[in-house]
Design a protein around this motif. Structure first.
Motif, short mmCIF file in Angstrom:
data_model
loop_
_atom_site.label_atom_id
_atom_site.label_comp_id
_atom_site.label_asym_id
_atom_site.label_seq_id
_atom_site.Cartn_x
_atom_site.Cartn_y
_atom_site.Cartn_z
N ASN A 28 2.08 1.97 -3.56
CA ASN A 28 1.00 2.54 -4.37
C ASN A 28 0.53 3.89 -3.82
O ASN A 28 -0.47 4.44 -4.29
N ALA A 86 -11.73 3.35 -15.00
CA ALA A 86 -10.51 4.13 -14.79
C ALA A 86 -9.87 4.61 -16.10
O ALA A 86 -9.49 5.78 -16.20
N VAL A 115 -9.37 8.46 -16.21
CA VAL A 115 -8.00 8.92 -16.00
C VAL A 115 -7.31 9.25 -17.32
O VAL A 115 -6.65 10.27 -17.44
N MET A 143 -3.03 -2.48 -8.71
CA MET A 143 -3.05 -3.22 -7.45
C MET A 143 -4.28 -4.10 -7.38
O MET A 143 -5.36 -3.71 -7.80
N LEU A 202 -1.05 4.53 -1.25
CA LEU A 202 -2.32 4.52 -0.50
C LEU A 202 -2.04 4.85 0.97
O LEU A 202 -2.93 5.33 1.68
N ARG A 224 -9.31 -5.47 -14.40
CA ARG A 224 -9.58 -4.06 -14.13
C ARG A 224 -8.26 -3.28 -13.95
O ARG A 224 -8.11 -2.17 -14.47
N ALA A 225 -7.32 -3.88 -13.22
CA ALA A 225 -6.04 -3.21 -13.00
C ALA A 225 -5.25 -3.14 -14.31
O ALA A 225 -4.63 -2.13 -14.63
N ARG A 280 -0.20 6.23 -9.35
CA ARG A 280 -1.10 5.09 -9.20
C ARG A 280 -1.56 4.56 -10.56
O ARG A 280 -1.83 3.37 -10.71
N ALA A 281 -1.68 5.47 -11.52
CA ALA A 281 -2.11 5.04 -12.85
C ALA A 281 -1.09 4.09 -13.47
O ALA A 281 -1.43 3.28 -14.33
N PHE A 305 -6.46 -6.69 -4.66
CA PHE A 305 -6.61 -6.83 -3.22
C PHE A 305 -7.11 -8.22 -2.82
O PHE A 305 -7.69 -8.94 -3.63
N ASN A 325 -12.55 -6.32 -3.97
CA ASN A 325 -12.95 -4.91 -4.00
C ASN A 325 -13.48 -4.46 -5.36
O ASN A 325 -13.24 -3.32 -5.78
N LEU A 326 -14.21 -5.32 -6.04
CA LEU A 326 -14.88 -4.87 -7.26
C LEU A 326 -15.99 -3.91 -6.86
O LEU A 326 -16.50 -3.97 -5.74
N ARG A 334 0.84 -1.21 0.00
CA ARG A 334 0.00 0.00 0.00
C ARG A 334 0.87 1.26 0.00
O ARG A 334 0.48 2.28 -0.55
N MET A 361 -5.64 -0.38 -17.15
CA MET A 361 -4.91 0.89 -17.07
C MET A 361 -3.52 0.79 -17.69
O MET A 361 -2.75 1.75 -17.66
N GLN A 400 -2.01 10.54 -8.17
CA GLN A 400 -2.80 9.91 -9.23
C GLN A 400 -1.96 9.39 -10.39
O GLN A 400 -2.17 8.30 -10.88
#
Lengths: 243, 277
Positions: A50, A103, A107, A83, A52, A151-152, A78-79, A85, A89-90, A47, A155, A75
């Motif tokens: 990233n 994203a 973004v 990451m 966070l 999803r990750a 992170r782009a 989890f 965490n969808l 974390r 990006m 930002q």
């Protein structure tokens, strides 16, 4: 130049020092596994990379650039760093496809049309094409976790961080997700994993770091750490893990 | 009591069937007793005949009911423009109270003060103060209309409550959702708009339904500053017929609307409880 470099990273939660001067380097295309007991600081370290979690002391470099300067807009960093989890965490109010496209649209400012073929190809690559328009609660844990990876990846990150991504899965679903990691490795993705899957780390990691009480006690190739650990703490941990 | 025994029932099923039958009989018997008591005892009270005449007069009801329905449309109208305004203002106040940037500090203070003030004052007082106070400034038509200022009073009061419910909804979204959204490179603002708010709003729909029902009833408070809505119309008829039945008629009209709405809110609430467990 290292892809990622951590230099004496310190992270505290109140009085509790979770990362206690961690030095770590990750090379391009490398898969690094962080192992150690729960609470050793593996997840917190991810974390921090990233951004966070802000760090109290030390520096974190990405491609030689200090990304841990206080006040830096996180930002952009992170782009570039994806990451995944432990609990997926969808976003439950969006379909798998909408989760993945959000994203890049927001973004990178790309339109739905521009992204469509690319995102669909990602779902196909991970054998989720028929599940693309399902909501998360209509998917199994293994499918949800693979969607989270998609999803990750949507990006187009340069580095992927995986935080115990198989710990919340039923044992028979773990294999599917680990296969995805191997696929990513074969494509040259730079990856850092916090994991309890010792068998997987032993087989796939380029580098293994054993953490205890917020410090990296021992690191080396998986052969060095698993077959010939030098430190007594590592030996004790592995003896318990492989019992 | 002999129970017809269906073939193939397990011991457990037979037992449960027996229990169900037992509770059914007890519930029926107790209901009959209570209803019988009401039907027999209430008419025996000395004032019953008078009460029946002045509160449950069929003739008066038939005469006034259509006009009461017309007047109820005024309530519906006030409700229809107030409710969206409340939803928007409530959401804005909720967001203002969660604003983090120091430049927005005054907004945060304002949000807190707003909710404190309007939750702390009885609705009727706000209606009076705003409904009489602002037209007292000598504004020209149509800006002196009690409809506008009365509605504003309702909007302000209800927004304060609705904002607090939205805030609870925002807090109910797990921090891991925020972390996941941030990790993708979204800005704080995008995280709020695309990830947190849609879930927060969905979580509070049942609670907000209850606010809508309460608002529907409180629209009647505007009668105190002028608009002839159903409560006021019933009052006019009461004087005209020297009879209280129009009030009962008004109550019936409210119940026709609020009972289904309440049941629906309860249903939504129950469904949400099931989904969470």
């Amino acid at each position: 130049m290292h892809k990622i470099e951590l230099h004496k990273v310190v992270k505290r939660f109140g009085q509790n020092t979770v990362c206690d001067g961690v030095d770590l380097t990750v090379e391009k295309n490398q898969m690094v596994c962080l192992i150690g007991a729960s609470g050793a600081g593996k997840s917190t370290l991810l974390r921090c990379i990233n951004l966070l979690e802000p760090i109290e002391d030390g520096e974190i470099f990405l491609d030689g650039e200090d990304i841990s300067i206080p006040g830096l807009n996180p930002q952009r960093v992170r782009a570039k760093i994806g990451m995944v989890f432990q609990n997926f965490n969808l976003f439950p109010h969006m379909t798998a496809y909408e989760n993945a496209i959000l994203a890049p649209r927001r973004v990178h400012g790309l339109s739905k049309l521009q992204l469509q073929s690319e995102i669909e190809a990602l779902f196909e690559r991970f054998e989720l094409a028929d599940r693309m328009h399902n909501y998360p609660d209509q998917l199994s844990g293994g499918q949800q976790q693979r969607v989270a990876i998609v999803r990750a990846l949507a990006m187009k990150p340069e580095v992927m961080l995986f935080d115990e991504i198989t710990s919340a899965l039923d044992p028979q679903l773990v294999g599917d997700v680990l296969d995805v990691l191997l696929k990513l490795k074969s494509q040259g993705m730079t990856m850092v994993l916090a994991t309890h899957e010792m068998g997987f780390a032993r087989q796939a990691a380029d580098k293994v770091c054993f953490l205890k009480d917020g410090k990296i006690i021992e690191e080396g190739t998986s052969k060095q750490v698993f077959d010939a650990p030098k430190k007594s703490e590592t030996k004790a941990f592995l003896a318990r893990a492989f019992k | 009591m002999p129970i017809p025994e269906a073939a193939g029932m397990t011991r457990r099923e037979r037992y449960e069937q027996k229990q169900r039958l037992k509770s059914l009989i007890i519930a029926a018997a107790s209901t009959i007793c209570v209803v019988a008591a009401l039907v027999i005892i209430v008419p025996m009270t000395p004032g019953w005949e008078k009460v029946q005449k002045s509160f449950f007069n069929g003739e008066v009801l038939a005469k006034t009911f259509p006009k009461l329905l017309d007047a109820f449309m005024v309530n519906v109208m006030i409700f229809a423009w107030s409710a969206p305004a409340i939803a928007i203002l409530g959401l804005l106040i909720a967001l203002a109270r969660d604003a983090k940037s120091p430049a927005l500090f005054p907004l945060r203070i304002f949000g807190a003060a707003f909710t404190d003030v309007f939750r702390g004052v009885p609705v009727i007082l706000t209606v009076y103060l705003i409904g009489f106070g602002i037209p007292g400034l000598g504004l020209p038509r149509p800006w002196n209309s009690p409809f506008i200022w009365g509605s504003l009073a309702l909007v302000l009061t209800y927004s304060a409550y609705v904002a607090e419910i939205f805030r609870a909804g925002i807090d109910s979204v797990h921090p891991s959702q925020r972390a996941a959204a941030l990790s993708l490179g979204l800005s704080e603002r995008q995280v709020m708009r695309d990830v947190v708010l849609p879930q927060a709003i969905r979580n509070v729909v049942p609670s907000q339904m209850n606010m809508l029902i309460a608002l529907q009833k409180d629209v009647s408070l505007l009668s105190f500053i002028g608009p002839v809505e159903i409560f006021r119309q019933a009052g006019v008829f009461k004087s005209l017929f020297a009879n209280f039945t129009p009030y009962v008629g008004a109550a019936i009209i409210f119940l026709i609307v609020t009972i289904p709405a309440t049941r629906y809110a309860d249903y939504l609430m129950a469904r949400q409880m099931r989904e969470r467990s």
